[in-house]
Design an enzyme around this catalytic site. Structure first.
Site, PDB file in Angstrom:
ATOM      1  CB  CYS A  82      -2.644  -8.334  -8.961  1.00 29.97           C
ATOM      2  SG  CYS A  82      -3.459  -6.784  -8.669  1.00 29.97           S
ATOM      3  NE  ARG A  89      -3.261  -7.773 -13.189  1.00 31.88           N
ATOM      4  CZ  ARG A  89      -2.662  -6.594 -13.138  1.00 31.88           C
ATOM      5  NH1 ARG A  89      -2.586  -5.862 -14.228  1.00 31.88           N
ATOM      6  NH2 ARG A  89      -2.218  -6.152 -11.985  1.00 31.88           N
ATOM      7  CG  ASN A 113      -1.881  -2.889  -5.378  1.00 32.15           C
ATOM      8  OD1 ASN A 113      -1.462  -1.759  -5.607  1.00 32.15           O
ATOM      9  ND2 ASN A 113      -3.160  -3.164  -5.218  1.00 32.15           N
TER      10      ASN A 113
END
Lengths: 324, 324, 324, 324
Positions: free
Chosen positions: D2, D16, D79
């Site tokens: 991400c 994002r 993450n």
């Protein structure tokens, strides 16, 4: 493979590394002016410029890897696998020269790059092997005098003569691609660099960051870029020892260490030797992989009017200066 | 700046380059077992392990850049500018040691890394300068014996002791960042590489392409990656000369050539010297920028029970082996 | 500058980005079969294949940037500054074609790459500008059908026709150098990579590390490598929407964002539009810098036997789907 | 994995990409002020700021991936595998919060970064999974208002709160390493670059060469550098459509194309969605991998004083604007 470069201070220096997985039994060989140079397709050359260089002598013939003559011209042959192309048919209009005769032929007759080009324009390079055990080497050439350097490539399309403004040669790809690739590194610098990334504080945490992006591996293209950068930025005093020292520092930047480039399972290419010629004074300097001390041979300490080859074995054993 | 590395064959080798724009007047210095090592905050050390290393001797005190002791432990200090942090206040619970005393202190008392760690855990490093002319050096340390290597950093947060699985140290950034950065190079190899780019024919036009991506510049992070790759892939015979030769090839891969790293307008950092210690046999080897020949000093050729420093001046002038 | 690519699923897709600092007033232009295409040096073409593409129409002439015909052939012209070379003298043996006529000429007459090559072999490209206000564009070309792609360059040495096994074109340098440079990236992969650096534990701390080394900047050589990698590794379902979606993802990888490539003080190159053609079905899709939604025009929804251009203005304003 | 970023024109934008190999069934979820937010270790939050964001709703609980509140604060979880660390033991002095409650907790109570930090300083993050089927996500966080951005990491050593001067976050390694690594790119520029390589003519053969060295692969460190460069150099008009358009161009620079990053044999990570929030106006914009058109949901078009979640399904099918 190999890297060749030039360096100029008060005198002009020319040299190369020879990188390979085994030695060809090379030694320092001086070819005096009256040594008879036999040619496969023409009469032997009886009188010529004197030559000093690295060569393997077989059946009395000096198979030069590189050398200079007493007029200050240097020629180095470097691997150019899959791209070098020689002719199988003799030409009636041009001078036919076997591939292995090229270096002694040019050094015998040309006193500078201009004369070398004239000779080359009239050559037909034959794919004749030296012997059944010694097939043709696939090479291209750095030819330089103190004012000019060129790269010569014999390819399928014919003879290519390139001005070489960097005075550097390695191996594949062909020289025009090597030179073009340098454009990608134009912003590299030996200086500090400003932060232009954007509006965020970024630190210059080390000296030398201006050359970040310089490739560090042993491939031919990376060695070309690296040695070009080191050579073009090199500085030294102009006396003999300082110049020679700096020359070895330049070529050490593309030194091939044992273990870093595997050729076959368990076999590794290393820098067998590094040579440096003062072309003005006819002196050859060299180191070998396992002897860091510089050795030297001066052609003018020999009788250059002789008709016999002078051979000096390479000092290959580490000469350590034990201080106690 | 500087690069330190280890190398193991039959014996264990430890050494470093010192890169700077001027010399500190360093020489080879042997500190025998009974030489009185004065300490600023404790009693002098009267009896200790013998030390050989590169040092500047001022007022009779050996300011070591790096060295080994006769038990086979090596310590090298490398620049760690803006990150090294020493204390200004004395500790009552720990042993207070001036920064410049760190190397002789450890080499005097520890016969291996484990003992060095025990000592370090109990140290309070003081920011006391050696003299008003010699401010504290901002350093971090590679400490190694033949089985283990660590990096020691005194930073604002305290003392950091890192296992050093690569056996390599350069300069900034702190060691954990240097080691992490190596992850980005995990696919580099000394071997040939397959074409995995996609369904298009791509040529391996040169040997050595498996290490493409290896950085070639002189910044500390790039030197760390490069020397780590060369060291970890290095191969040599295990006799003394072969091992020492390979060691110098490893450190030559991060040689700083004059002209490539400008410090101030017209001033350039170069590799002033490169050292290599056989830690098992107590022999130091070194080269200087302008002398490619390896010189050596053997501590066991001196009286190691003496109480006086033994000093050998560095051979800085190019020793050429003139073959004719 | 620009990037062109092809992509094949069930159908064959062809398209490009046009990167520039200002628009040329381009629109979607369909040239039906009976539209009279005037030529400067020959008779006008009266009957020909139908064409759809991006063009600026001036004085009734469609100046195509790229397009396809109803037989499935695509041609895109991309900047090739300082390398493109056209002739000033008419040829008596070849067909003289003004540079700006090249795309409509080929798309009018060739139904596949093979026929395009036949035509090109017989062309003499003239440096005739369209008008005094519109100097000759310096271009090279990607020409492709569903089975084959070529690059065509008119340079000083003559016409160069290269097989294009990647189906990708950007700008400088000439195509042979671009293709050779891909060799340097042969080890890149969409897969995980093993640790081959040496005997030290190195972590794969992120997905995607197998393609480390892929260049991310906007220079023409870097875009060539990047889009080639993305295209050759691309996967999608083979239906129309999935294929078109993936095609735009491929070209988005070389999108030029406003601010990242300054042309003159304060002026920036951006991706003005991105086009994608289903060459089997005659449908053009496109996005503009400020409209992320894909718009489309289907040539078969028009009367392709007409003699008048059909023009659709580009939707340049962001069409947002307001869900509440 | 991400990428998250911020962008400021007249208003402040936050958003994002979510990159993964499969979807979690996410949708646009508005949590009005009176929706009861249950907490595992404390009383439910009855009254709070309104939230809009991307979430998977399970058993009535909005598991937010990222979101903003009506005060203009944004939080995104990315993450942070193998580095995120949560506690298993409840704290008696701090507020115990299950990991999955973190985003709604902060957005419920903090109207800016300063208040978020105060809350975080008092949190004990528990490793409690949402359910037996939903283990704890290993995440770190970008938290931003229009004046300040921070990164928050819960690691073994405790809670790390970093100022984030770039306003960018990806995945591993920890943020301090990511930020340090940017130093290596400080010379990159959107401008033309001079030739500083040495005394040889080197051509700037393409626009955009000033950013050569920018990484183009999909690893987390490379995405960090690339999106930071694009974001910091981005320029657009300051109206809503221009700002939103540019924001998507920024995040498109780290778009993950299907096929380029293999997770398991035949399974590939792609950019499932890209979101952009106008934090001043409470509007969320997004695209999905297969719908290039931007969709939007405005929280202020809903009753924000309600006690029920408002859910908008994502438009995942390509919405093409057929012009004929």
């Amino acid at each position: 493979m190999c890297t060749a470069t030039t360096y100029k201070t008060k005198d002009f220096y020319f040299g190369r590394t020879l990188d390979y997985d085994f030695s060809y039994g090379e030694s320092v060989v001086i070819t005096p002016r009256s040594f008879l140079i036999p040619l496969r397709y023409s009469e032997a050359i009886k009188s010529h410029y004197a030559i000093i260089g690295m060569a393997t002598v077989i059946d009395g013939f000096p198979l030069y890897f590189e050398g200079i003559n007493d007029k200050g011209l240097g020629v180095a042959g470097l691997n150019f696998v899959h791209n070098a192309h020689y002719n199988h048919e003799k030409s009636s209009s041009k001078t036919n020269i076997a591939q292995f005769e090229f270096i002694p032929y040019i050094l015998s007759k040309a006193k500078n790059v201009e004369e070398a080009i004239e000779l080359i324009d009239n050559l037909n390079i034959m794919d004749t092997p030296f012997s059944s055990k010694l097939p043709c080497a696939e090479l291209h050439y750095l030819i330089a005098d103190s004012n000019r350097a060129i790269t010569v490539e014999f390819v399928k399309d014919g003879t290519r003569i390139y001005e070489n403004p960097v005075g550097v040669l390695t191996n594949n790809p062909p020289f025009d691609k090597q030179l073009f690739n340098l454009n990608n590194y134009r912003r590299l610098t030996h200086k500090d660099i400003p932060n232009t990334f954007g509006e965020v504080e970024l630190e210059q945490y080390s000296r030398g960051m201006g050359a970040m992006g310089l490739p560090g591996d042993l491939s031919s293209q990376s060695r070309f870029v690296r040695v070009a950068f080191v050579k073009l930025n090199s500085l030294s005093k102009d006396d003999e020892k300082s110049s020679v020292s700096q020359f070895f520092h330049i070529l050490n930047s593309v030194d091939q260490q044992r273990g870093c480039c595997e050729v076959k399972e368990g076999e590794f290419e290393i820098t067998l030797y590094t040579s440096c010629y003062n072309t003005n004074r006819g002196i050859m300097y060299y180191t070998t992989y396992d002897n860091h001390q510089i050795s030297s041979v001066d052609m003018h300490h020999e009788n250059l009017d002789s008709d016999e080859l002078v051979v000096y074995q390479l000092v290959r054993d580490e000469k350590i200066n034990y201080q106690n």
